[in-house]
Design a protein around this motif. Structure first.
Motif, PDB file in Angstrom:
ATOM      1  N   GLU A  20       0.825  -1.211   0.000  1.00  0.00           N
ATOM      2  CA  GLU A  20       0.000   0.000   0.000  1.00  0.00           C
ATOM      3  C   GLU A  20       0.856   1.257   0.000  1.00  0.00           C
ATOM      4  O   GLU A  20       0.557   2.226  -0.711  1.00  0.00           O
ATOM      5  CB  GLU A  20      -0.926  -0.004   1.210  1.00  0.00           C
ATOM      6  CG  GLU A  20      -2.070  -1.009   1.107  1.00  0.00           C
ATOM      7  CD  GLU A  20      -3.158  -0.737   2.117  1.00  0.00           C
ATOM      8  OE1 GLU A  20      -2.869  -0.067   3.133  1.00  0.00           O
ATOM      9  OE2 GLU A  20      -4.298  -1.165   1.884  1.00  0.00           O
ATOM     10  N   VAL A  22      -7.473  11.279   6.892  1.00  0.00           N
ATOM     11  CA  VAL A  22      -7.055  10.041   7.545  1.00  0.00           C
ATOM     12  C   VAL A  22      -8.289   9.183   7.778  1.00  0.00           C
ATOM     13  O   VAL A  22      -9.336   9.673   8.214  1.00  0.00           O
ATOM     14  CB  VAL A  22      -6.364  10.351   8.889  1.00  0.00           C
ATOM     15  CG1 VAL A  22      -6.080   9.085   9.668  1.00  0.00           C
ATOM     16  CG2 VAL A  22      -5.078  11.141   8.643  1.00  0.00           C
ATOM     17  N   LEU A  23      -8.179   7.887   7.494  1.00  0.00           N
ATOM     18  CA  LEU A  23      -9.294   6.984   7.735  1.00  0.00           C
ATOM     19  C   LEU A  23      -9.661   6.980   9.218  1.00  0.00           C
ATOM     20  O   LEU A  23      -8.795   6.880  10.087  1.00  0.00           O
ATOM     21  CB  LEU A  23      -8.931   5.558   7.294  1.00  0.00           C
ATOM     22  CG  LEU A  23      -8.815   5.339   5.784  1.00  0.00           C
ATOM     23  CD1 LEU A  23      -8.310   3.926   5.498  1.00  0.00           C
ATOM     24  CD2 LEU A  23     -10.142   5.576   5.086  1.00  0.00           C
ATOM     25  N   SER A  24     -10.959   7.079   9.495  1.00  0.00           N
ATOM     26  CA  SER A  24     -11.429   7.119  10.866  1.00  0.00           C
ATOM     27  C   SER A  24     -12.589   6.139  11.091  1.00  0.00           C
ATOM     28  O   SER A  24     -12.566   5.333  11.992  1.00  0.00           O
ATOM     29  CB  SER A  24     -11.868   8.539  11.235  1.00  0.00           C
ATOM     30  OG  SER A  24     -12.498   8.569  12.498  1.00  0.00           O
ATOM     31  N   PHE A  25     -13.644   6.251  10.265  1.00  0.00           N
ATOM     32  CA  PHE A  25     -14.814   5.377  10.341  1.00  0.00           C
ATOM     33  C   PHE A  25     -15.658   5.610  11.585  1.00  0.00           C
ATOM     34  O   PHE A  25     -16.365   4.715  12.046  1.00  0.00           O
ATOM     35  CB  PHE A  25     -14.409   3.895  10.258  1.00  0.00           C
ATOM     36  CG  PHE A  25     -13.645   3.530   9.014  1.00  0.00           C
ATOM     37  CD1 PHE A  25     -14.193   3.748   7.764  1.00  0.00           C
ATOM     38  CD2 PHE A  25     -12.371   2.988   9.107  1.00  0.00           C
ATOM     39  CE1 PHE A  25     -13.492   3.420   6.605  1.00  0.00           C
ATOM     40  CE2 PHE A  25     -11.656   2.655   7.960  1.00  0.00           C
ATOM     41  CZ  PHE A  25     -12.228   2.872   6.710  1.00  0.00           C
ATOM     42  N   ASP A  38     -14.059   8.925  17.217  1.00  0.00           N
ATOM     43  CA  ASP A  38     -12.818   8.193  17.068  1.00  0.00           C
ATOM     44  C   ASP A  38     -12.076   8.201  18.411  1.00  0.00           C
ATOM     45  O   ASP A  38     -11.732   9.272  18.928  1.00  0.00           O
ATOM     46  CB  ASP A  38     -11.959   8.842  15.980  1.00  0.00           C
ATOM     47  CG  ASP A  38     -10.761   8.010  15.576  1.00  0.00           C
ATOM     48  OD1 ASP A  38     -10.179   7.340  16.457  1.00  0.00           O
ATOM     49  OD2 ASP A  38     -10.385   8.039  14.386  1.00  0.00           O
ATOM     50  N   HIS A  95     -16.988  10.608  10.900  1.00  0.00           N
ATOM     51  CA  HIS A  95     -16.844  10.605   9.447  1.00  0.00           C
ATOM     52  C   HIS A  95     -15.889   9.470   9.086  1.00  0.00           C
ATOM     53  O   HIS A  95     -15.065   9.067   9.897  1.00  0.00           O
ATOM     54  CB  HIS A  95     -16.290  11.947   8.951  1.00  0.00           C
ATOM     55  CG  HIS A  95     -17.096  13.131   9.407  1.00  0.00           C
ATOM     56  ND1 HIS A  95     -16.753  13.875  10.513  1.00  0.00           N
ATOM     57  CD2 HIS A  95     -18.234  13.676   8.909  1.00  0.00           C
ATOM     58  CE1 HIS A  95     -17.632  14.851  10.688  1.00  0.00           C
ATOM     59  NE2 HIS A  95     -18.547  14.748   9.735  1.00  0.00           N
ATOM     60  N   ASP A  96     -16.001   8.978   7.880  1.00  0.00           N
ATOM     61  CA  ASP A  96     -15.085   7.914   7.473  1.00  0.00           C
ATOM     62  C   ASP A  96     -13.655   8.412   7.384  1.00  0.00           C
ATOM     63  O   ASP A  96     -12.706   7.639   7.563  1.00  0.00           O
ATOM     64  CB  ASP A  96     -15.524   7.317   6.128  1.00  0.00           C
ATOM     65  CG  ASP A  96     -16.698   6.377   6.285  1.00  0.00           C
ATOM     66  OD1 ASP A  96     -16.992   5.964   7.427  1.00  0.00           O
ATOM     67  OD2 ASP A  96     -17.342   6.061   5.268  1.00  0.00           O
ATOM     68  N   ARG A  97     -13.502   9.714   7.120  1.00  0.00           N
ATOM     69  CA  ARG A  97     -12.167  10.319   7.047  1.00  0.00           C
ATOM     70  C   ARG A  97     -12.164  11.643   7.785  1.00  0.00           C
ATOM     71  O   ARG A  97     -13.157  12.362   7.778  1.00  0.00           O
ATOM     72  CB  ARG A  97     -11.738  10.536   5.583  1.00  0.00           C
ATOM     73  CG  ARG A  97     -11.459   9.237   4.836  1.00  0.00           C
ATOM     74  CD  ARG A  97     -11.253   9.492   3.351  1.00  0.00           C
ATOM     75  NE  ARG A  97     -10.818   8.279   2.659  1.00  0.00           N
ATOM     76  CZ  ARG A  97     -11.624   7.296   2.287  1.00  0.00           C
ATOM     77  NH1 ARG A  97     -12.927   7.390   2.549  1.00  0.00           N
ATOM     78  NH2 ARG A  97     -11.159   6.232   1.663  1.00  0.00           N
ATOM     79  N   GLU A  98     -11.025  11.925   8.417  1.00  0.00           N
ATOM     80  CA  GLU A  98     -10.868  13.181   9.156  1.00  0.00           C
ATOM     81  C   GLU A  98      -9.561  13.844   8.733  1.00  0.00           C
ATOM     82  O   GLU A  98      -8.617  13.158   8.326  1.00  0.00           O
ATOM     83  CB  GLU A  98     -10.825  12.924  10.669  1.00  0.00           C
ATOM     84  CG  GLU A  98     -12.072  12.286  11.256  1.00  0.00           C
ATOM     85  CD  GLU A  98     -13.227  13.257  11.429  1.00  0.00           C
ATOM     86  OE1 GLU A  98     -13.118  14.416  10.962  1.00  0.00           O
ATOM     87  OE2 GLU A  98     -14.246  12.862  12.030  1.00  0.00           O
ATOM     88  N   GLN A 116       0.706   3.939  -3.198  1.00  0.00           N
ATOM     89  CA  GLN A 116       0.132   5.274  -3.062  1.00  0.00           C
ATOM     90  C   GLN A 116       1.088   6.364  -3.538  1.00  0.00           C
ATOM     91  O   GLN A 116       0.689   7.522  -3.698  1.00  0.00           O
ATOM     92  CB  GLN A 116      -0.290   5.529  -1.620  1.00  0.00           C
ATOM     93  CG  GLN A 116       0.872   5.743  -0.659  1.00  0.00           C
ATOM     94  CD  GLN A 116       0.416   5.823   0.787  1.00  0.00           C
ATOM     95  OE1 GLN A 116      -0.723   5.488   1.113  1.00  0.00           O
ATOM     96  NE2 GLN A 116       1.287   6.276   1.658  1.00  0.00           N
TER      97      GLN A 116
END
Length: 369
Positions: free
Chosen positions: A49, A65-68, A335, A71-74, A53
């Protein structure tokens, strides 16, 4: 001056099985073709990965940044101190070393590049043998016997780690014993707590310290982990990379954390302590009996306060980077990494620890300390 590059292959503390603790270390901005790792919870998948990228040349770029959680991203700035030097992906110096030392590296596909990068990790320093700290290393281990791989790997650890890996992992039952005497490419080697070991590939000293990590569920016997000090012999700059840990238990004869912080304060001038990567698995709302051998913000701040007292500096721990690892995912609205970061910063200010720089370890990023 930047002394160390640390690429975060994994930093989560479960229960997600993805990208658990694994850090790649090298001297800053040197084109070394060989690397060391602390723990092996991440591996080939994360390397692919990182290579896929690509490279972003701009520091301070906008990134999510992935958070889930909310929000899915922050935004990345939610997770890091603004003064921390951080870059998404692999460092320029590491990519240059791969190109310089690897024939046809640039024209290779991503999987072959990942194999080449994995081959360069010659030494693993394991903190303890729990699955989330070894799973990538174990699953990836057969690849060292690929025909084109000419390099060897050594797995280092304190006796509690090495004995467990030999008896309970590389035992031809849980996993093939790739460390057997006839094997020439994968070796297990024990270290002694508090004893200086020379790193085999960098001009560094490696000093392991045994720490507490809870008790066995069935036996009630102590479970141990490891803190590692890595010290550049020329500059005397150091970083501390920690395995899972709990506070010293009251009434226990082994005050292991107390001994560790005393060693740090007596042997590492604060100006040479470039950073501490340390776990803080659970938020303040967790009860002590829910920590299972880990830290929450109050306990981590207690430990940093002890270090601050030992240094006895008028500026506290100002300028010190504390990188928080091993946060456990929970069924929360927010998160937990952001919750823990907020709690740590509040408590550090309340305890007058100075201008402490606290950030979250983010998988897929390289830190410069």
């Amino acid at each position: 001056m930047v002394a160390f590059e640390i690429t975060i292959l994994g930093a989560n503390g479960g229960p997600s099985e993805y990208a658990t603790q694994c850090f790649i270390l090298k001297p800053a901005r040197t084109e070394d073709s060989e690397l060391i790792a602390v723990d092996g919870g991440g591996g080939m998948h994360q390397l692919r990965e990182l290579l896929a990228q690509g490279q972003n040349d701009n520091e301070g770029y906008d990134e999510l940044v992935l958070s889930f959680y909310e929000h899915d991203r922050e935004p990345i700035e939610f997770f890091i101190d603004p003064r921390l030097t951080i870059q998404k992906g692999l460092s320029k110096s590491l990519l240059q070393s791969l190109k310089r030392h690897g024939a046809h590296f640039e024209s290779a596909n991503t999987t072959n590049k990942a194999f080449k990068l994995f081959q360069g990790i010659t030494d693993y320093y394991i903190t303890h043998p729990h699955f989330d700290h070894i799973n990538g290393l174990v699953i990836n281990s057969p690849s060292i016997y690929e025909q084109e791989n000419t390099k060897k790997k050594t797995i280092w650890g304190l006796p509690h780690t090495i004995d467990a890996l030999q008896k309970h992992v590389f035992n031809d039952l849980i996993w093939p014993d790739l460390t057997a005497e006839r094997s020439e490419k994968l070796k297990l080697r024990s270290l002694n707590s508090k004893e200086i070991q020379k790193c085999t590939i960098f001009p560094w000293d490696v000093i392991p310290f045994k720490v507490h990590h809870g008790v066995g569920v069935k036996t009630g016997a102590p479970v141990y982990s490891t803190f590692y000090i890595f010290r550049d012999r020329k500059s005397k700059d150091c970083i501390i990379v920690c395995g899972d840990v709990e506070q010293d238990r009251g009434g226990c004869e082994e005050n292991l954390l107390e001994e560790f912080w005393l060693y740090v304060a007596e042997n590492i001038p604060l100006v040479h302590l470039k950073g501490i990567l340390v776990e803080c698995s659970c938020p303040l709302s967790s009860k002590p009996e829910q920590l299972y051998g880990h830290l929450s913000p109050i306990y981590l701040i207690n430990e940093l306060s002890n270090l601050n007292t030992l240094y006895n500096s008028s500026r506290g721990l100002s300028g010190l980077n504390v990188i928080v690892t091993h946060v456990k995912a929970t069924a929360a609205k927010r998160d937990p990494r952001l919750t823990i970061l907020e709690e740590l910063r509040f408590l550090a200010q309340e305890r007058n620890l100075g201008d402490l720089r606290i950030s979250i370890a983010l998988e897929g990023h390289t830190l410069f300390l």
